[in-house]
Enzyme design. Structure first.
Site, PDB file in Angstrom:
ATOM      1  N   GLU B  61      40.564  44.003  34.030  1.00  0.00           N
ATOM      2  CA  GLU B  61      41.063  45.287  34.526  1.00  0.00           C
ATOM      3  C   GLU B  61      41.528  46.208  33.405  1.00  0.00           C
ATOM      4  O   GLU B  61      41.313  47.425  33.457  1.00  0.00           O
ATOM      5  CB  GLU B  61      42.216  45.056  35.504  1.00  0.00           C
ATOM      6  CG  GLU B  61      41.804  44.416  36.834  1.00  0.00           C
ATOM      7  CD  GLU B  61      41.672  42.906  36.776  1.00  0.00           C
ATOM      8  OE1 GLU B  61      41.920  42.312  35.697  1.00  0.00           O
ATOM      9  OE2 GLU B  61      41.323  42.305  37.806  1.00  0.00           O
ATOM     10  N   HIS B 130      50.658  40.393  46.230  1.00  0.00           N
ATOM     11  CA  HIS B 130      49.501  41.036  46.878  1.00  0.00           C
ATOM     12  C   HIS B 130      49.914  42.201  47.773  1.00  0.00           C
ATOM     13  O   HIS B 130      49.139  42.630  48.627  1.00  0.00           O
ATOM     14  CB  HIS B 130      48.712  40.023  47.721  1.00  0.00           C
ATOM     15  CG  HIS B 130      47.718  39.218  46.922  1.00  0.00           C
ATOM     16  ND1 HIS B 130      48.079  38.405  45.881  1.00  0.00           N
ATOM     17  CD2 HIS B 130      46.370  39.114  47.009  1.00  0.00           C
ATOM     18  CE1 HIS B 130      47.001  37.819  45.373  1.00  0.00           C
ATOM     19  NE2 HIS B 130      45.951  38.235  46.041  1.00  0.00           N
TER      20      HIS B 130
HETATM   21  C1  TPP Z   1      44.077  40.335  37.941  1.00  0.00           C
HETATM   22  C2  TPP Z   1      43.384  39.981  39.200  1.00  0.00           C
HETATM   23  N1  TPP Z   1      42.195  40.548  39.447  1.00  0.00           N
HETATM   24  C3  TPP Z   1      41.533  40.247  40.586  1.00  0.00           C
HETATM   25  C4  TPP Z   1      42.065  39.369  41.486  1.00  0.00           C
HETATM   26  C5  TPP Z   1      41.326  39.019  42.772  1.00  0.00           C
HETATM   27  N2  TPP Z   1      40.876  37.628  42.683  1.00  0.00           N
HETATM   28  C6  TPP Z   1      41.536  36.649  43.322  1.00  0.00           C
HETATM   29  S1  TPP Z   1      40.863  35.158  43.025  1.00  0.00           S
HETATM   30  C7  TPP Z   1      39.647  35.821  42.092  1.00  0.00           C
HETATM   31  C8  TPP Z   1      38.564  34.953  41.523  1.00  0.00           C
HETATM   32  C9  TPP Z   1      38.803  34.500  40.161  1.00  0.00           C
HETATM   33  O1  TPP Z   1      37.767  33.666  39.797  1.00  0.00           O
HETATM   34  P1  TPP Z   1      38.038  32.356  38.985  1.00  0.00           P
HETATM   35  O2  TPP Z   1      39.060  32.618  37.936  1.00  0.00           O
HETATM   36  O3  TPP Z   1      36.716  31.866  38.510  1.00  0.00           O
HETATM   37  O4  TPP Z   1      38.689  31.353  40.046  1.00  0.00           O
HETATM   38  P2  TPP Z   1      38.026  30.675  41.345  1.00  0.00           P
HETATM   39  O5  TPP Z   1      38.441  31.491  42.513  1.00  0.00           O
HETATM   40  O6  TPP Z   1      36.568  30.611  41.159  1.00  0.00           O
HETATM   41  O7  TPP Z   1      38.654  29.317  41.423  1.00  0.00           O
HETATM   42  C10 TPP Z   1      39.789  37.193  42.001  1.00  0.00           C
HETATM   43  C11 TPP Z   1      38.912  38.073  41.227  1.00  0.00           C
HETATM   44  C12 TPP Z   1      43.316  38.819  41.199  1.00  0.00           C
HETATM   45  N3  TPP Z   1      43.912  37.966  42.036  1.00  0.00           N
HETATM   46  N4  TPP Z   1      43.947  39.127  40.042  1.00  0.00           N
END
Ligand code: TPP
Ligand code: MG
Lengths: 326, 352
Positions: B61, B130
């Site tokens: 971001e 959130h």
């Molecule tokens: C800073 C931020 N950006 C976006 C999100 C929305 N978000 C929640 S979980 C997620 C996925 C992250 O992917 P990863 O780190 O690979 O974890 P996974 O869900 O695959 O276990 C996102 C983008 C967030 N929570 N925080």
């Protein structure tokens, strides 16, 4: 690099794998009842990383984690009843209902907290590592995070600092190839290995099969020895796959971001089945014992859900407490 | 002639129109082209405008905010979308230190025409990370414009104005408004930034509201009407710069003001409304101004803990009663609530 793992360790890991699976799948089954009213990210399919890593850690080692933290919390020894009560929003929950599924904590077993902002706990775990060094203990600080988190600036900044200061950090990247519905190839150049990129920071790194708990345990055991004796960080990438939708209890292979073939291929690499195969090939544990494990787990899980459901809600006024330590 | 669409569709139409009418408009953000298309708001964009102009991004971001700023310095109009405001906090440095000041600190050379869409959460276990409604943070920064449309009509018209404004605009869209339906004209039209909307006329008291709280206020105003109290409801629409003229005009007429906010109370937009009205219209006031915002605590997650945390129509009615010295009846509102307090109502089924 699969080492010989003794039968006791295998037995414990099988128990943990099955226990986490049972918890996650019971959550999935009951989620639609509408009593678990918070975003919930299940780790079904990914349990072997949590279990293999935590089996190689000591009780006093620290762990921090992410939005998808049930497995890490349980594998580290976190209290199951308190976790479920937290997801049910009850006063008996590990965060008193203030946190929910994405904010688990059990300090008594070194599980120092999970948070929901991607990458948010990478520097926190690094700071715990700094505290270990300053306090002169031989603990290890372990940070779990996903492939998506390696795209945040704070990941690079934390790694740099851990290498600079020689901190006792175990960075565990769970690469499940997706961030929500965004596949890795729209977020990182193809052909990159995350663990190789990490190595460029001057941190020892390697990659393993995150669905093979023996592989995970073997790599992590060696790494933890290295961290404790050398006082330096290590970065490990484990590949794996999430079975459920990103957030919630359902399956979502029909919505178009991943194929059914891909999903089925990974289902064929079920970490529990892999371990059971290994055990059976070595004639180490028989079916009756596995049945017995299942029975113990079912009883424990049922009891824990019952505890969560009958626990009292916090008082509505409790929302206005604990802003500061007095 | 009436054309009714929901908020999501209104946002989506604005994006389509902006991208169609100006090839320099681009849209990116986590999930803009995934199957869910940010709750449907970015649906069809990639198919129509291609992956050069509509793209998913790394979970980065901070950098991508800076990238948007850089691109905007050379003629591109980026629209960046985030599914929660909380996720965007990683980009605050670029926004506050660069975007808001670029035009000013180089003596008025290049401005930064970026639009950042942030979705605000509420209820249903959204919890501490959130559901933060940090409009006051943005409004506090000179050099940023901040809009918070409530109706589908304003959602579309304000998004188009934001995208084609030559300055950075923070476009705050509340998740509990997404299913709201309303009249939305076809084609391009603009709702001006910096203009409030008097949704309802009345003489007894002015309610100054913003974002989702305007929906609760509409319920309250209806109920009050039936009890003989006629409130004027002013929806700010833009929280920076605030349309003081409209606010003052209304308060001059009614002599009473209640400011609502979706954020925590201290140093809120509602606090600014109270301060400014007190300073400018002290003599016109018949009773002390009031504000209704969230308690100064993080958002808890549990259903039980959010019960007294969030503000609803009945709280508005109660305060209005206190201000007028009347004992008002909230039974009608309580009786009409069929669902848990952590969901907006029957029309909204999630996902959150
Ligand atoms: C800073 C931020 N950006 C976006 C999100 C929305 N978000 C929640 S979980 C997620 C996925 C992250 O992917 P990863 O780190 O690979 O974890 P996974 O869900 O695959 O276990 C996102 C983008 C967030 N929570 N925080
Ligand atoms: Mg991932």
């Amino acid at each position: 690099m699969t080492a010989i793992v003794d039968i006791d360790t295998k037995r414990k890991m099988l128990f943990q794998l099955k226990r986490i699976r049972a918890v996650e799948e019971t959550i999935a089954k009951k989620y639609s009842e509408g009593k678990m009213r918070c975003p919930t990210h299940l780790c079904t399919g990914q349990e072997a990383i949590a279990v293999g890593v935590c089996a190689a850690l000591r009780n006093d080692d620290f762990v921090v984690s992410t939005h998808r933290s049930h497995g890490h919390y349980l594998a580290k020894g976190g209290d199951l009843k308190k976790m479920l009560a937290e997801i049910y929003g009850k006063a008996t929950g590990c965060s008193g209902g203030k946190g929910g599924s994405m904010h688990l904590i059990d300090e008594s077993v070194g599980f120092m907290g999970s948070t929901s902002i991607v990458g948010g706990t990478i520097p926190i775990g690094t700071g715990l590592g700094l505290s270990i060094k300053l306090n002169g203990t031989d603990q290890v600080s372990c940070v779990f995070f996903g492939d998506g988190a390696t795209e945040e600036g704070v990941f690079y900044e934390s790694l740099n600092f851990a290498v600079l200061k020689g901190l006792p950090l175990l960075y565990i990247c769970e690469n499940n190839f997706y961030s929500v519905y965004s596949p890795l190839h729209v977020r990182q150049p193809s052909g990159r290995n995350i663990f190789e990129m990490a190595r460029c920071f001057g941190i020892e790194s390697s990659k393993g099969d995150g669905n093979d708990v023996i592989d995970v345990y073997s790599i992590v055991s060696q790494s933890v020895d290295y961290i404790r004796t050398q006082g330096k960080p290590i970065f490990l990438e484990f590949t794996t796959y999430r079975w459920h939708e990103h957030c919630g209890p359902n399956f979502d292979n029909d919505i178009g971001y991943r194929t059914c073939e891909e999903y089925l291929w990974w289902r064929g690499k079920d970490p529990i089945a892999l371990l059971i195969n290994n055990i059976k090939n070595n004639n180490e544990i028989g079916d009756p014992e596995i049945k017995n494990i299942e029975k113990i787990i079912t009883e424990e899980v049922n009891e824990a859900f019952h505890f969560a459901e009958i626990s009292q809600f916090p008082h509505s006024e409790d929302a206005f407490t604990q802003l500061f330590k007095l | 002639m009436h054309r009714i669409v929901n908020y999501v569709k209104a946002v989506n139409e604005a994006l389509h129109i902006a991208m169609e009418s100006d090839a320099k408009v681009i849209t990116f953000g986590l999930g803009v082209d995934d199957p869910k298309c940010i709750f449907g708001t970015t649906a069809g964009l990639k198919e129509k405008f291609g992956s050069e102009r509509v793209f998913d991004m790394p979970v980065s971001e901070n950098a991508l905010t800076g990238v948007a700023i850089g691109a905007s310095l050379n003629g591109i109009r980026p629209v960046m979308s985030h599914q929660r405001l909380d996720f965007f906090l990683l980009g605050m440095d670029q926004l506050v230190n660069n975007a808001s000041k670029w035009f000013y600190m180089f003596g008025g050379k290049r401005s930064v025409p970026i639009t950042i869409r942030l979705i605000l959460g509420r209820g249903w276990g959204q919890g501490p990370q959130h559901s933060q409604n940090l409009q006051a943070w943005f409004a506090h920064i000179p050099g940023l414009k901040v809009v918070m449309p409530v109706t589908p009509y304003d959602a579309k018209g304000l998004l188009l104005s934001s995208i084609f404004d030559d300055n950075p605009v923070i476009y705050l869209e509340h998740r509990w408004l997404h299913n709201l339906e309303g009249e939305v004209p076809e084609g391009d039209y603009r709702v001006p930034i910096g203009k409030a909307h008097v949704i309802k006329q009345g003489e007894d008291l002015t309610i100054v509201s913003l974002s989702y709280m305007t929906i609760e206020a509409l319920h309250a105003v209806d109920v009050l009407e039936r009890q003989g109290i006629h409130c004027e409801l002013v929806d700010l629409r833009t929280v920076s710069p605030i349309d003081w003229e409209t606010v003052f005009q209304s308060v001059k007429k009614t002599g009473r003001v209640l400011a609502l906010d979706t954020a925590t109370e201290t140093l809120s937009i509602a606090g600014e409304v109270v301060a400014k009205v007190s300073m400018e219209l002290f003599d016109a006031l018949k009773s002390p101004p009031r504000r209704l915002a969230l308690p100064d605590f993080p958002t808890p997650t549990s259903l039980a803990l959010t019960e007294k945390y969030y503000r609803r129509a009945e709280d508005i009615v109660n305060i209005v009663g206190e201000m007028l010295g009347n004992n008002l009846n909230i039974k009608e509102i309580l009786d009409s609530r069929k669902s848990f307090h952590d969901v907006p109502g029957d029309w909204f089924k999630g996902p959150f």
